[in-house]
Motif scaffolding. Structure first.
Motif, PDB file in Angstrom:
ATOM      1  N   THR A  26      16.476  13.678  15.170  1.00 46.26           N
ATOM      2  CA  THR A  26      14.861  13.762  15.108  1.00 46.26           C
ATOM      3  C   THR A  26      14.179  13.373  14.245  1.00 46.26           C
ATOM      4  O   THR A  26      12.953  13.105  14.649  1.00 46.26           O
ATOM      5  N   PRO A  27      14.731  13.945  13.004  1.00 47.24           N
ATOM      6  CA  PRO A  27      13.645  12.883  11.910  1.00 47.24           C
ATOM      7  C   PRO A  27      13.650  11.784  12.064  1.00 47.24           C
ATOM      8  O   PRO A  27      12.773  11.148  11.211  1.00 47.24           O
ATOM      9  N   LEU A  28      15.470  11.462  11.823  1.00 43.53           N
ATOM     10  CA  LEU A  28      14.731   9.726  11.842  1.00 43.53           C
ATOM     11  C   LEU A  28      13.212   9.081  13.126  1.00 43.53           C
ATOM     12  O   LEU A  28      12.603   7.923  13.015  1.00 43.53           O
ATOM     13  N   GLN A  29      14.028   9.946  14.365  1.00 42.86           N
ATOM     14  CA  GLN A  29      12.964   9.517  15.430  1.00 42.86           C
ATOM     15  C   GLN A  29      11.614  10.137  15.060  1.00 42.86           C
ATOM     16  O   GLN A  29      10.260   8.963  15.518  1.00 42.86           O
ATOM     17  N   ALA A  30      11.504  10.737  13.804  1.00 43.44           N
ATOM     18  CA  ALA A  30      10.046  10.962  13.787  1.00 43.44           C
ATOM     19  C   ALA A  30       9.723   9.840  12.422  1.00 43.44           C
ATOM     20  O   ALA A  30       7.695   9.967  12.619  1.00 43.44           O
ATOM     21  N   MET A  32      11.132   9.519   9.048  1.00 42.89           N
ATOM     22  CA  MET A  32      11.295  10.123   7.662  1.00 42.89           C
ATOM     23  C   MET A  32      11.960   9.374   7.571  1.00 42.89           C
ATOM     24  O   MET A  32      12.776   8.541   8.313  1.00 42.89           O
ATOM     25  N   SER A  33      12.224   8.507   6.715  1.00 44.01           N
ATOM     26  CA  SER A  33      13.342   7.610   6.039  1.00 44.01           C
ATOM     27  C   SER A  33      14.511   8.218   6.480  1.00 44.01           C
ATOM     28  O   SER A  33      14.706   9.410   5.921  1.00 44.01           O
ATOM     29  N   SER A  34      15.359   7.129   5.913  1.00 41.64           N
ATOM     30  CA  SER A  34      16.939   7.713   6.145  1.00 41.64           C
ATOM     31  C   SER A  34      17.046   8.105   4.234  1.00 41.64           C
ATOM     32  O   SER A  34      18.156   9.164   3.945  1.00 41.64           O
ATOM     33  N   PRO A  35      17.188   7.596   3.068  1.00 42.65           N
ATOM     34  CA  PRO A  35      17.314   7.997   2.287  1.00 42.65           C
ATOM     35  C   PRO A  35      16.151   9.579   1.676  1.00 42.65           C
ATOM     36  O   PRO A  35      16.997  10.475   1.241  1.00 42.65           O
ATOM     37  N   SER A  36      15.650   9.980   2.437  1.00 38.41           N
ATOM     38  CA  SER A  36      14.287  11.026   2.272  1.00 38.41           C
ATOM     39  C   SER A  36      15.711  11.815   3.367  1.00 38.41           C
ATOM     40  O   SER A  36      15.253  13.274   3.202  1.00 38.41           O
ATOM     41  N   ILE A  37      15.510  11.679   4.463  1.00 44.81           N
ATOM     42  CA  ILE A  37      16.444  12.952   5.252  1.00 44.81           C
ATOM     43  C   ILE A  37      18.173  12.611   4.537  1.00 44.81           C
ATOM     44  O   ILE A  37      18.470  14.345   4.627  1.00 44.81           O
ATOM     45  N   LEU A  38      18.666  12.044   4.528  1.00 45.76           N
ATOM     46  CA  LEU A  38      19.878  13.206   2.921  1.00 45.76           C
ATOM     47  C   LEU A  38      19.598  12.956   2.291  1.00 45.76           C
ATOM     48  O   LEU A  38      20.805  14.026   1.742  1.00 45.76           O
ATOM     49  N   PHE A  39      18.319  12.856   1.406  1.00 40.95           N
ATOM     50  CA  PHE A  39      18.153  14.179   0.391  1.00 40.95           C
ATOM     51  C   PHE A  39      17.869  15.460   0.734  1.00 40.95           C
ATOM     52  O   PHE A  39      18.676  16.337   0.183  1.00 40.95           O
ATOM     53  N   TYR A  40      17.041  15.786   1.647  1.00 38.12           N
ATOM     54  CA  TYR A  40      17.431  17.226   2.064  1.00 38.12           C
ATOM     55  C   TYR A  40      18.454  17.488   2.658  1.00 38.12           C
ATOM     56  O   TYR A  40      18.770  18.894   2.366  1.00 38.12           O
ATOM     57  N   ARG A  41      19.430  17.296   3.298  1.00 38.90           N
ATOM     58  CA  ARG A  41      20.940  17.031   3.785  1.00 38.90           C
ATOM     59  C   ARG A  41      21.840  17.750   2.550  1.00 38.90           C
ATOM     60  O   ARG A  41      22.016  18.979   2.735  1.00 38.90           O
ATOM     61  N   MET A  42      21.244  16.869   1.884  1.00 40.88           N
ATOM     62  CA  MET A  42      22.630  16.990   0.591  1.00 40.88           C
ATOM     63  C   MET A  42      21.810  17.903  -0.114  1.00 40.88           C
ATOM     64  O   MET A  42      22.812  18.829  -0.429  1.00 40.88           O
ATOM     65  N   GLY A  43      21.019  17.804  -0.303  1.00 36.36           N
ATOM     66  CA  GLY A  43      19.953  19.121  -1.621  1.00 36.36           C
ATOM     67  C   GLY A  43      20.542  20.611  -0.628  1.00 36.36           C
ATOM     68  O   GLY A  43      20.446  21.280  -1.510  1.00 36.36           O
ATOM     69  N   ILE A 207       8.348  17.623   4.427  1.00 38.09           N
ATOM     70  CA  ILE A 207       9.307  17.631   6.345  1.00 38.09           C
ATOM     71  C   ILE A 207       7.779  18.813   6.508  1.00 38.09           C
ATOM     72  O   ILE A 207       7.292  19.809   5.766  1.00 38.09           O
ATOM     73  N   GLU A 208       7.652  18.644   7.449  1.00 36.56           N
ATOM     74  CA  GLU A 208       6.332  19.137   8.211  1.00 36.56           C
ATOM     75  C   GLU A 208       6.656  19.301   9.498  1.00 36.56           C
ATOM     76  O   GLU A 208       7.534  19.443  10.308  1.00 36.56           O
ATOM     77  N   GLY A 209       6.620  20.844   9.602  1.00 29.26           N
ATOM     78  CA  GLY A 209       6.833  21.721  10.789  1.00 29.26           C
ATOM     79  C   GLY A 209       8.015  22.044  11.056  1.00 29.26           C
ATOM     80  O   GLY A 209       8.722  22.273  10.368  1.00 29.26           O
ATOM     81  N   GLY A 210       8.035  23.772  11.867  1.00 26.77           N
ATOM     82  CA  GLY A 210       9.073  24.733  11.762  1.00 26.77           C
ATOM     83  C   GLY A 210      10.280  24.060  12.811  1.00 26.77           C
ATOM     84  O   GLY A 210      11.210  24.556  11.703  1.00 26.77           O
TER      85      GLY A 210
END
Length: 293
Positions: A26-30, A32-43, A207-210
């Motif tokens: 979902t965020p990948l198709q929107a 968002m870059s992979s490093p940002s996605i993985l930062f939020y996931r791990m953070g 991150i944008e949107g609920g």
């Protein structure tokens, strides 16, 4: 009892890890870059794991030598996460899942060659059965944009995840409490991806949107916190070889999600794959019981 608990932990770990594509795409198709996605996931995962440690009264104190090992485990876990996510851009997720599942072979052979682990013919039979089952379940009809890049990225995950699994059991990390170990691994991985995001994009994308927030919370909770913690518990109870073989639940989860969520066709090939995977899991359970008999 320890073996039974280990099997349960391993099944939960691989089943929840199989949810990664569901929440990552979902965020990948929107955009968002992979490093940002993985930062939020791990953070987010590190925060959740930290709160769980506080609630249970765990001590966060570890030695400097332990810290260096945990940092290395964080790098390996990060390589696995990044490799899988990047591979989704170039090859179908089913193909990526199939190739990633070669890691039980690497774990099993490494344990025999380097750690002199005794094995039986049934272990190898279960590995072959699970690999064939995964291959049957994999959906190879998806779009491929760059097979070479996709194969390279997912190939890295085979070795990084195998080394991570063995490192948890065979290094000083095995002496660290499972909850504390998972917390530090996630912290180091989050820092790595934060640096990666700034170097590549100059920022960590917001991150944008609920719906996107909910997506990241679930990505952090299920395929990261639950999966990583139960993986560590499984390795400590039944060892890296058995744990890696039981990882066959990961593609099984992907098939179920594909049918229920994405409306993919469930055909005879997929059914045969599921039967083989379940049979392989049963063999592992019977072998683990025989060891304690």
């Amino acid at each position: 009892m320890s073996n039974f608990k280990g099997v349960v932990y391993a099944v939960i770990s691989s089943a929840t890890f199989g949810l990664v594509p569901l929440f990552s795409l979902t965020p990948l198709q929107a955009g968002m870059s992979s490093p940002s996605i993985l930062f939020y996931r791990m953070g987010f995962s590190a925060v959740m794991m930290g709160l769980l440690n506080l609630i249970m009264g765990k001590s966060f104190k570890i030695g400097l030598r332990d810290l260096s090992i945990v940092a290395l485990l964080g790098v390996l876990y990060g390589c696995t996460s990044m490799g899988l996510l990047l591979s989704y851009n170039y090859i179908p997720t089913g193909v990526a899942t199939t190739i990633h599942f070669l890691y039980p072979l690497v774990v099993s052979l490494s344990m025999i060659l380097f750690f002199k682990e005794k094995s039986s013919v049934w272990v190898f039979i279960s590995i072959v059965m699970s690999l064939v089952g995964v291959a049957l379940m994999a959906n190879s009809d998806g779009k491929t944009t760059d097979a070479v890049k996709g194969l390279l990225y997912v190939g890295i995950t085979v070795f990084s995840y195998a080394i991570y699994i063995m490192g948890v059991m065979k290094s000083r990390a095995s002496r660290i409490d499972s909850l504390v170990l998972a917390f530090y691994v996630l912290c180091f991985t989050a820092v790595i991806f934060a640096v990666f995001a700034f170097v590549n994009n100059g920022e960590i994308e917001p991150i944008e949107g609920g719906y996107m927030w909910l997506n990241f919370i679930l990505l952090a909770l299920l395929p990261t916190v639950v999966s990583n913690l139960t993986l560590i518990l499984a390795i400590k109870n039944i060892g890296p070889t058995m744990t890696s073989i039981l990882g066959s639940m990961e593609p099984l989860t992907a098939v179920v999600i594909g049918v229920l969520h994405f409306g993919e066709v469930f055909d005879l090939r997929a059914a045969a794959g599921i039967v083989l995977v379940i049979a392989a899991v049963v063999i592992v359970i019977l072998q683990s019981r025989k060891r304690t008999a």
